[in-house]
Write a protein that holds these residues in place. Structure first.
Motif, PDB file in Angstrom:
ATOM      1  N   PHE A 118      60.614   1.741  33.111  1.00 27.91           N
ATOM      2  CA  PHE A 118      60.369   2.684  32.132  1.00 27.91           C
ATOM      3  C   PHE A 118      59.211   3.385  33.315  1.00 27.91           C
ATOM      4  CE2 PHE A 118      58.690   5.962  29.397  1.00 27.91           C
ATOM      5  CZ  PHE A 118      59.671   5.780  28.568  1.00 27.91           C
ATOM      6  N   ASN A 119      59.605   4.971  33.037  1.00 27.86           N
ATOM      7  CA  ASN A 119      58.152   5.470  34.675  1.00 27.86           C
ATOM      8  C   ASN A 119      57.909   6.066  33.959  1.00 27.86           C
ATOM      9  OD1 ASN A 119      56.497   6.528  36.788  1.00 27.86           O
ATOM     10  ND2 ASN A 119      58.869   7.541  37.627  1.00 27.86           N
ATOM     11  N   LEU A 120      56.135   6.623  33.775  1.00 27.93           N
ATOM     12  CA  LEU A 120      55.448   6.987  32.882  1.00 27.93           C
ATOM     13  C   LEU A 120      54.749   8.292  33.741  1.00 27.93           C
ATOM     14  CD1 LEU A 120      53.255   4.688  30.492  1.00 27.93           C
ATOM     15  CD2 LEU A 120      54.566   6.381  29.302  1.00 27.93           C
ATOM     16  N   PHE A 121      54.829   7.946  35.573  1.00 23.63           N
ATOM     17  CA  PHE A 121      54.546   8.495  36.317  1.00 23.63           C
ATOM     18  C   PHE A 121      55.354   9.426  36.538  1.00 23.63           C
ATOM     19  CE2 PHE A 121      51.749   5.050  35.833  1.00 23.63           C
ATOM     20  CZ  PHE A 121      50.391   5.768  35.801  1.00 23.63           C
ATOM     21  N   ASP A 122      56.786  10.353  36.069  1.00 28.26           N
ATOM     22  CA  ASP A 122      57.560  10.899  36.509  1.00 28.26           C
ATOM     23  C   ASP A 122      57.619  12.539  36.109  1.00 28.26           C
ATOM     24  OD1 ASP A 122      60.498  11.038  36.900  1.00 28.26           O
ATOM     25  OD2 ASP A 122      60.514  11.808  34.970  1.00 28.26           O
ATOM     26  N   LYS A 123      58.244  13.175  36.981  1.00 28.65           N
ATOM     27  CA  LYS A 123      57.704  14.895  37.020  1.00 28.65           C
ATOM     28  C   LYS A 123      58.222  15.136  35.584  1.00 28.65           C
ATOM     29  CE  LYS A 123      62.035  15.860  39.072  1.00 28.65           C
ATOM     30  NZ  LYS A 123      63.564  15.497  37.770  1.00 28.65           N
ATOM     31  N   ASN A 124      58.887  14.480  34.586  1.00 31.02           N
ATOM     32  CA  ASN A 124      59.295  14.534  33.125  1.00 31.02           C
ATOM     33  C   ASN A 124      58.112  13.511  32.352  1.00 31.02           C
ATOM     34  OD1 ASN A 124      60.517  16.663  33.718  1.00 31.02           O
ATOM     35  ND2 ASN A 124      62.887  15.459  33.968  1.00 31.02           N
ATOM     36  N   PRO A 125      57.129  14.832  31.877  1.00 29.07           N
ATOM     37  CA  PRO A 125      56.003  13.729  31.253  1.00 29.07           C
ATOM     38  C   PRO A 125      56.999  13.337  29.803  1.00 29.07           C
ATOM     39  CG  PRO A 125      55.272  15.907  30.912  1.00 29.07           C
ATOM     40  CD  PRO A 125      56.461  15.849  32.299  1.00 29.07           C
ATOM     41  N   ILE A 126      55.396  12.265  29.439  1.00 28.13           N
ATOM     42  CA  ILE A 126      55.875  12.004  27.776  1.00 28.13           C
ATOM     43  C   ILE A 126      55.296  12.568  27.065  1.00 28.13           C
ATOM     44  CG2 ILE A 126      56.206  10.395  26.151  1.00 28.13           C
ATOM     45  CD1 ILE A 126      58.812  10.230  28.218  1.00 28.13           C
ATOM     46  N   TYR A 127      55.571  14.037  26.286  1.00 21.23           N
ATOM     47  CA  TYR A 127      55.092  14.811  25.420  1.00 21.23           C
ATOM     48  C   TYR A 127      54.561  13.238  23.999  1.00 21.23           C
ATOM     49  CZ  TYR A 127      57.285  18.274  27.983  1.00 21.23           C
ATOM     50  OH  TYR A 127      57.950  19.669  28.394  1.00 21.23           O
ATOM     51  N   THR A 128      52.846  13.674  24.033  1.00 16.64           N
ATOM     52  CA  THR A 128      53.135  13.637  22.243  1.00 16.64           C
ATOM     53  C   THR A 128      51.457  14.920  22.276  1.00 16.64           C
ATOM     54  OG1 THR A 128      51.295  11.420  21.766  1.00 16.64           O
ATOM     55  CG2 THR A 128      50.944  12.087  24.538  1.00 16.64           C
ATOM     56  N   ARG A 129      50.610  13.524  21.369  1.00 21.18           N
ATOM     57  CA  ARG A 129      49.431  14.545  21.287  1.00 21.18           C
ATOM     58  C   ARG A 129      48.348  14.876  21.780  1.00 21.18           C
ATOM     59  NH1 ARG A 129      45.848  13.286  15.304  1.00 21.18           N
ATOM     60  NH2 ARG A 129      43.965  14.385  15.698  1.00 21.18           N
ATOM     61  N   ALA A 130      47.935  15.831  22.030  1.00 20.91           N
ATOM     62  CA  ALA A 130      47.133  16.199  22.874  1.00 20.91           C
ATOM     63  C   ALA A 130      45.440  15.785  22.450  1.00 20.91           C
ATOM     64  CB  ALA A 130      46.710  17.534  23.544  1.00 20.91           C
ATOM     65  N   ARG A 131      45.001  15.009  23.086  1.00 18.61           N
ATOM     66  CA  ARG A 131      43.455  14.415  22.438  1.00 18.61           C
ATOM     67  C   ARG A 131      42.081  15.180  22.800  1.00 18.61           C
ATOM     68  NH1 ARG A 131      47.058  10.210  21.805  1.00 18.61           N
ATOM     69  NH2 ARG A 131      47.862   9.435  19.466  1.00 18.61           N
ATOM     70  N   MET A 132      41.288  15.323  22.477  1.00 14.59           N
ATOM     71  CA  MET A 132      40.289  16.067  23.694  1.00 14.59           C
ATOM     72  C   MET A 132      38.851  14.476  23.619  1.00 14.59           C
ATOM     73  SD  MET A 132      41.556  19.031  24.051  1.00 14.59           S
ATOM     74  CE  MET A 132      43.072  19.477  23.412  1.00 14.59           C
ATOM     75  N   LEU A 133      39.456  13.663  24.178  1.00 14.30           N
ATOM     76  CA  LEU A 133      38.842  12.535  24.563  1.00 14.30           C
ATOM     77  C   LEU A 133      38.271  13.235  25.505  1.00 14.30           C
ATOM     78  CD1 LEU A 133      41.334   9.318  22.713  1.00 14.30           C
ATOM     79  CD2 LEU A 133      38.857  10.731  22.005  1.00 14.30           C
ATOM     80  N   PRO A 134      37.040  11.531  25.806  1.00 15.16           N
ATOM     81  CA  PRO A 134      36.355  11.902  26.842  1.00 15.16           C
ATOM     82  C   PRO A 134      36.950  10.657  28.323  1.00 15.16           C
ATOM     83  CG  PRO A 134      35.289  10.288  25.668  1.00 15.16           C
ATOM     84  CD  PRO A 134      36.656  10.781  24.918  1.00 15.16           C
ATOM     85  N   PRO A 135      36.838  10.483  29.231  1.00 20.86           N
ATOM     86  CA  PRO A 135      37.129   9.403  29.987  1.00 20.86           C
ATOM     87  C   PRO A 135      36.856   7.994  29.744  1.00 20.86           C
ATOM     88  CG  PRO A 135      35.566  10.562  31.138  1.00 20.86           C
ATOM     89  CD  PRO A 135      35.716  11.635  29.899  1.00 20.86           C
TER      90      PRO A 135
END
Length: 420
Positions: free
Chosen positions: A274-291
């Motif tokens: 299962f490719n998480l790095f595909d050109k079509n990303p898995i959408y999820t909640r955009a969190r404003m987290l630090p690296p």
């Protein structure tokens, strides 16, 4: 054609096979891959296929799922796109909860009626795969089908775990058998040469369906049939055109703790199925987290999500979820650590340390193997989990054991020096 489609994602029942991960959340809301939720998979597949009208049906522990959907899927007010939750509800004409997959859709038909559509795409909320539904819809139309079922070739060893379908030379389904245990050799169907070479000649239902609108209403109204796989589909094969859409990519049902564990750790492979790095990303909640901040840690075949503070000695073949804190000298092997929903303040950390209580995350000099650590757990220093003889299955209060996998429950407190 996707503009003529509405999608329904079935949230499933109590999710007892995924317990204790489903003790406080519905199955579609279970975290996967360190930063996603299970429901993000079918929704992302829909959005990448141009299907932007999506209902998610649920009735158990739906608060977490509702919050995730609300915070994640936002569309322009000038668009008719939506991802909406339909929770089971009592009405004057119906006072029961959803009794099964078909009953859940039946009780939701009045919500669909306000939209214009010709096809209904019905999906499961607990599967991991990447599929272009537009291709399946085109196949449905080209074959003049009334119902289409996504099928995947499996070998003889896997047959007893699936509903098996038999097809003719036109890819039309002619028969169905539910989880046959023996004498199923005659159920082989025509598959591609690649699948035949692997011995995968039996077509298993993936629980992914397309129905023509008119037929779906006819099949659901005026009767008490409750399940698609056990009743609606088998009883429709003789009188309707039911097509098989054969899919040969990666697909897995992750409805149990062992399959959930295997699917997640599989994401750490050099070339994952299962490719998480595909050109079509898995959408999820955009969190404003630090690296993530990592100090003195040897990382091997692992995934680390955003916002982590890691001082571990070694992390191998593991997924580390958002906001995870891991102390000095700790070794993590073959684990899925889900992370935390929030950070503790320095004042809170100081208070806990003063009282010799664990702080949120994983402490110093721990050794943890073959475990799922649910969110917001407090694991003290010098804790050893699953590093000795195989553990007996069971529920032990702060954790459960299933097939040798320890699942530390959400918000559990594991005192320093504990050995599991």
């Amino acid at each position: 054609m996707t503009s003529k489609v509405i999608s329904i994602v079935l949230g499933g029942g109590q999710g007892s096979r995924l317990s204790p991960l489903t003790a406080t959340r519905s199955k579609p809301a279970v975290p996967i891959g360190g930063k996603y939720r299970l429901v993000d998979i079918p929704i992302s597949n829909c959005l990448h296929s141009g299907i932007t009208r999506i209902y998610v049906l649920t009735q158990f522990n739906s608060a977490s799922l509702n919050k995730h959907i609300k915070n994640t899927y936002h569309f322009s007010s000038f668009s008719d796109a939506f991802v909406d939750i339909l929770a089971a509800e009592q009405t004057p004409s119906n006072v029961t909860w959803f009794q099964g997959t078909a009953d859940a859709v039946r009780q939701s038909l009045h919500h669909l009626a306000v939209h214009e559509f010709e096809y209904v795409l019905i999906l499961s909320g607990d599967q991991l795969y990447q599929m272009d539904f537009e291709d399946m819809i085109n196949h449905h139309i080209e074959t003049n089908a009334e119902i289409s079922i996504a099928t995947i070739p499996v070998d003889a060893a896997d047959v007893p775990g699936f509903g098996i379908l038999k097809t003719d030379e036109n890819k039309m389904i002619t028969a169905f058998i539910e989880k046959p245990k023996s004498n199923f050799e005659s159920w082989a169907s025509e598959v591609s040469p690649e699948m035949e070479a692997e011995g995968r000649v039996y077509l298993a239902s993936m629980g992914i369906y397309i129905f023509n609108r008119k037929l779906l209403y006819e099949l659901l109204e005026g009767n008490e049939r409750t399940d698609f796989g056990k009743e609606i589909i088998p009883q429709s094969i003789e009188g309707h055109r039911v097509a098989s859409y054969q899919y040969e990519g990666y697909w897995t049902d992750i409805g149990t703790i062992p399959s959930f564990f295997e699917a997640n750790l599989g994401l750490t492979d050099d070339i994952p199925k299962f490719n998480l790095f595909d050109k079509n990303p898995i959408y999820t909640r955009a969190r404003m987290l630090p690296p993530s901040k990592i100090s003195g840690t040897t990382l091997k075949s692992s995934i680390v999500a955003d916002g982590c503070i890691i001082s571990a000695k070694e992390i191998t073949h593991s997924i580390i979820g958002v906001r995870t804190r891991i102390g000095v000298g700790t070794i993590i092997e073959n684990c899925y650590v889900m992370g935390s929903d929030n950070y503790q303040t320095l004042e809170q950390i100081a208070e806990l340390k003063e009282s010799a209580s664990p702080i949120m995350g994983i402490g110093n000099n721990c050794h943890i193997k073959n475990a799922i650590i649910d969110k917001n757990t407090y694991i003290g220093d010098n804790v050893i989990i699953n590093c000795g003889e195989k553990l007996e299955d069971g529920d032990y209060g702060t954790h459960t054991v299933q097939d040798g996998i320890v699942v530390v429950k959400k918000r559990a407190i594991i005192p320093s020096g504990t050995v599991i």
